[in-house]
Design a protein around this motif. Structure first.
Motif, PDB file in Angstrom:
ATOM      1  N   VAL A  89     -79.594  21.159   8.293  1.00  0.00           N
ATOM      2  CA  VAL A  89     -78.674  21.001   9.416  1.00  0.00           C
ATOM      3  C   VAL A  89     -79.144  21.961  10.493  1.00  0.00           C
ATOM      4  O   VAL A  89     -79.126  23.170  10.305  1.00  0.00           O
ATOM      5  N   ILE A  90     -79.563  21.417  11.620  1.00  0.00           N
ATOM      6  CA  ILE A  90     -80.136  22.252  12.665  1.00  0.00           C
ATOM      7  C   ILE A  90     -79.049  22.904  13.511  1.00  0.00           C
ATOM      8  O   ILE A  90     -79.127  24.062  13.854  1.00  0.00           O
ATOM      9  N   THR A  91     -78.020  22.168  13.860  1.00  0.00           N
ATOM     10  CA  THR A  91     -76.928  22.731  14.643  1.00  0.00           C
ATOM     11  C   THR A  91     -75.592  22.390  13.996  1.00  0.00           C
ATOM     12  O   THR A  91     -75.437  21.350  13.375  1.00  0.00           O
ATOM     13  N   VAL A  92     -74.675  23.295  14.158  1.00  0.00           N
ATOM     14  CA  VAL A  92     -73.320  23.081  13.681  1.00  0.00           C
ATOM     15  C   VAL A  92     -72.396  23.258  14.875  1.00  0.00           C
ATOM     16  O   VAL A  92     -72.429  24.298  15.531  1.00  0.00           O
ATOM     17  N   THR A  93     -71.627  22.245  15.177  1.00  0.00           N
ATOM     18  CA  THR A  93     -70.689  22.315  16.293  1.00  0.00           C
ATOM     19  C   THR A  93     -69.315  22.648  15.746  1.00  0.00           C
ATOM     20  O   THR A  93     -68.824  21.976  14.844  1.00  0.00           O
ATOM     21  N   ARG A  94     -68.714  23.682  16.310  1.00  0.00           N
ATOM     22  CA  ARG A  94     -67.386  24.081  15.870  1.00  0.00           C
ATOM     23  C   ARG A  94     -66.466  24.125  17.072  1.00  0.00           C
ATOM     24  O   ARG A  94     -66.879  24.458  18.176  1.00  0.00           O
ATOM     25  N   THR A  95     -65.206  23.804  16.844  1.00  0.00           N
ATOM     26  CA  THR A  95     -64.203  23.807  17.899  1.00  0.00           C
ATOM     27  C   THR A  95     -63.060  24.715  17.483  1.00  0.00           C
ATOM     28  O   THR A  95     -62.585  24.636  16.341  1.00  0.00           O
ATOM     29  N   ALA A  96     -62.624  25.570  18.416  1.00  0.00           N
ATOM     30  CA  ALA A  96     -61.511  26.462  18.126  1.00  0.00           C
ATOM     31  C   ALA A  96     -60.227  25.661  17.971  1.00  0.00           C
ATOM     32  O   ALA A  96     -59.986  24.703  18.706  1.00  0.00           O
ATOM     33  N   ARG A  97     -59.400  26.062  17.009  1.00  0.00           N
ATOM     34  CA  ARG A  97     -58.114  25.388  16.812  1.00  0.00           C
ATOM     35  C   ARG A  97     -57.039  25.958  17.726  1.00  0.00           C
ATOM     36  O   ARG A  97     -56.018  25.336  17.947  1.00  0.00           O
ATOM     37  N   GLU A  98     -57.269  27.159  18.226  1.00  0.00           N
ATOM     38  CA  GLU A  98     -56.324  27.780  19.152  1.00  0.00           C
ATOM     39  C   GLU A  98     -57.107  28.671  20.102  1.00  0.00           C
ATOM     40  O   GLU A  98     -58.246  29.051  19.819  1.00  0.00           O
ATOM     41  N   ASP A  99     -56.498  28.986  21.243  1.00  0.00           N
ATOM     42  CA  ASP A  99     -57.156  29.853  22.219  1.00  0.00           C
ATOM     43  C   ASP A  99     -57.329  31.252  21.627  1.00  0.00           C
ATOM     44  O   ASP A  99     -56.445  31.769  20.944  1.00  0.00           O
ATOM     45  N   ILE A 100     -58.494  31.852  21.885  1.00  0.00           N
ATOM     46  CA  ILE A 100     -58.769  33.197  21.384  1.00  0.00           C
ATOM     47  C   ILE A 100     -59.681  33.904  22.378  1.00  0.00           C
ATOM     48  O   ILE A 100     -60.534  33.283  23.017  1.00  0.00           O
ATOM     49  N   VAL A 101     -59.481  35.199  22.543  1.00  0.00           N
ATOM     50  CA  VAL A 101     -60.334  36.018  23.398  1.00  0.00           C
ATOM     51  C   VAL A 101     -61.346  36.718  22.513  1.00  0.00           C
ATOM     52  O   VAL A 101     -60.985  37.432  21.577  1.00  0.00           O
ATOM     53  N   LEU A 102     -62.623  36.480  22.810  1.00  0.00           N
ATOM     54  CA  LEU A 102     -63.704  37.075  22.032  1.00  0.00           C
ATOM     55  C   LEU A 102     -64.293  38.260  22.796  1.00  0.00           C
ATOM     56  O   LEU A 102     -64.845  38.083  23.887  1.00  0.00           O
ATOM     57  N   PRO A 103     -64.189  39.472  22.253  1.00  0.00           N
ATOM     58  CA  PRO A 103     -64.744  40.639  22.953  1.00  0.00           C
ATOM     59  C   PRO A 103     -66.258  40.726  22.756  1.00  0.00           C
ATOM     60  O   PRO A 103     -66.788  40.303  21.737  1.00  0.00           O
ATOM     61  N   PHE A 104     -66.957  41.239  23.747  1.00  0.00           N
ATOM     62  CA  PHE A 104     -68.395  41.494  23.641  1.00  0.00           C
ATOM     63  C   PHE A 104     -68.597  42.880  23.045  1.00  0.00           C
ATOM     64  O   PHE A 104     -67.770  43.775  23.222  1.00  0.00           O
ATOM     65  N   SER A 105     -69.717  43.084  22.377  1.00  0.00           N
ATOM     66  CA  SER A 105     -70.002  44.401  21.811  1.00  0.00           C
ATOM     67  C   SER A 105     -70.260  45.426  22.918  1.00  0.00           C
ATOM     68  O   SER A 105     -69.970  46.600  22.758  1.00  0.00           O
ATOM     69  N   CYS A 106     -70.796  44.961  24.047  1.00  0.00           N
ATOM     70  CA  CYS A 106     -70.948  45.824  25.216  1.00  0.00           C
ATOM     71  C   CYS A 106     -70.801  44.944  26.462  1.00  0.00           C
ATOM     72  O   CYS A 106     -71.220  43.783  26.458  1.00  0.00           O
ATOM     73  N   ASP A 112     -71.995  38.301  40.390  1.00  0.00           N
ATOM     74  CA  ASP A 112     -71.191  38.824  41.507  1.00  0.00           C
ATOM     75  C   ASP A 112     -70.946  40.327  41.392  1.00  0.00           C
ATOM     76  O   ASP A 112     -70.245  40.906  42.213  1.00  0.00           O
ATOM     77  N   GLY A 113     -71.520  41.008  40.398  1.00  0.00           N
ATOM     78  CA  GLY A 113     -71.406  42.452  40.253  1.00  0.00           C
ATOM     79  C   GLY A 113     -70.269  42.907  39.361  1.00  0.00           C
ATOM     80  O   GLY A 113     -70.177  44.093  39.038  1.00  0.00           O
ATOM     81  N   LYS A 114     -69.382  42.010  38.974  1.00  0.00           N
ATOM     82  CA  LYS A 114     -68.270  42.375  38.089  1.00  0.00           C
ATOM     83  C   LYS A 114     -68.770  42.458  36.641  1.00  0.00           C
ATOM     84  O   LYS A 114     -69.708  41.771  36.269  1.00  0.00           O
ATOM     85  N   TYR A 115     -68.117  43.309  35.864  1.00  0.00           N
ATOM     86  CA  TYR A 115     -68.468  43.446  34.454  1.00  0.00           C
ATOM     87  C   TYR A 115     -67.538  42.589  33.607  1.00  0.00           C
ATOM     88  O   TYR A 115     -66.334  42.566  33.821  1.00  0.00           O
ATOM     89  N   MET A 116     -68.115  41.894  32.649  1.00  0.00           N
ATOM     90  CA  MET A 116     -67.347  41.097  31.702  1.00  0.00           C
ATOM     91  C   MET A 116     -67.255  41.841  30.385  1.00  0.00           C
ATOM     92  O   MET A 116     -68.261  42.311  29.862  1.00  0.00           O
ATOM     93  N   HIS A 117     -66.029  41.945  29.848  1.00  0.00           N
ATOM     94  CA  HIS A 117     -65.812  42.633  28.571  1.00  0.00           C
ATOM     95  C   HIS A 117     -65.479  41.658  27.446  1.00  0.00           C
ATOM     96  O   HIS A 117     -65.596  42.004  26.279  1.00  0.00           O
ATOM     97  N   ASP A 118     -65.042  40.454  27.824  1.00  0.00           N
ATOM     98  CA  ASP A 118     -64.677  39.455  26.823  1.00  0.00           C
ATOM     99  C   ASP A 118     -64.726  38.065  27.453  1.00  0.00           C
ATOM    100  O   ASP A 118     -64.928  37.936  28.645  1.00  0.00           O
ATOM    101  N   VAL A 119     -64.541  37.064  26.622  1.00  0.00           N
ATOM    102  CA  VAL A 119     -64.559  35.667  27.090  1.00  0.00           C
ATOM    103  C   VAL A 119     -63.457  34.909  26.366  1.00  0.00           C
ATOM    104  O   VAL A 119     -63.174  35.169  25.196  1.00  0.00           O
TER     105      VAL A 119
END
Length: 123
Positions: A89-106, A112-119
């Motif tokens: 299986v080369i790719t696995v597609t997954r879909t979130a069951r609910e909204d979630i905020v994923l933090p970045f390690s850094c 635009d110059g703004k910093y992103m901490h999560d998505v």
């Protein structure tokens, strides 16, 4: 669950009459088996080493059962390496069951110059 002797199927009914039909039951199993055999055909040194591992085990155990096969470390390595080279299986597609905020390690800087901490991973 234990079944009574009269409810149990005999081994002859559990095992397919044609031993080769097991390949056709699952496309992934068949692909993995064929790719492993092809890889061994191309790497005859690995085939010889595997032969050296399997024959003493067969002399000791006769027909190899699951426990005997799981103790063959080189066979396990060959199978794992073949699956690493040629994943089923080369790719696995997954879909979130609910909204979630994923933090970045850094945080990282956007264009635009703004910093992103999560998505936000929306459903």
């Amino acid at each position: 669950m234990n079944a009574s002797a009269e409810d149990c199927l005999p081994d002859s009914e559990l095992v397919a009459p044609d031993e080769h039909t097991c390949c056709y039951r699952n496309t992934y199993d068949c692909s993995a088996l064929c790719r492993t055999l092809l890889t061994l055909a191309h790497h005859q040194d690995a085939q010889a080493r595997l032969h050296e591992e399997i024959h003493p085990a067969m002399d000791e155990h006769g027909e190899l059962d699951y426990d005997a096969l799981s103790n063959l470390s080189y066979l396990d390595a060959v199978c794992r390496e073949t699956l690493r080279w040629y994943p089923l299986v080369i790719t696995v597609t997954r879909t979130a069951r609910e909204d979630i905020v994923l933090p970045f390690s850094c945080p990282f800087k956007e264009n635009d110059g703004k910093y992103m901490h999560d998505v936000l991973d929306a459903e």
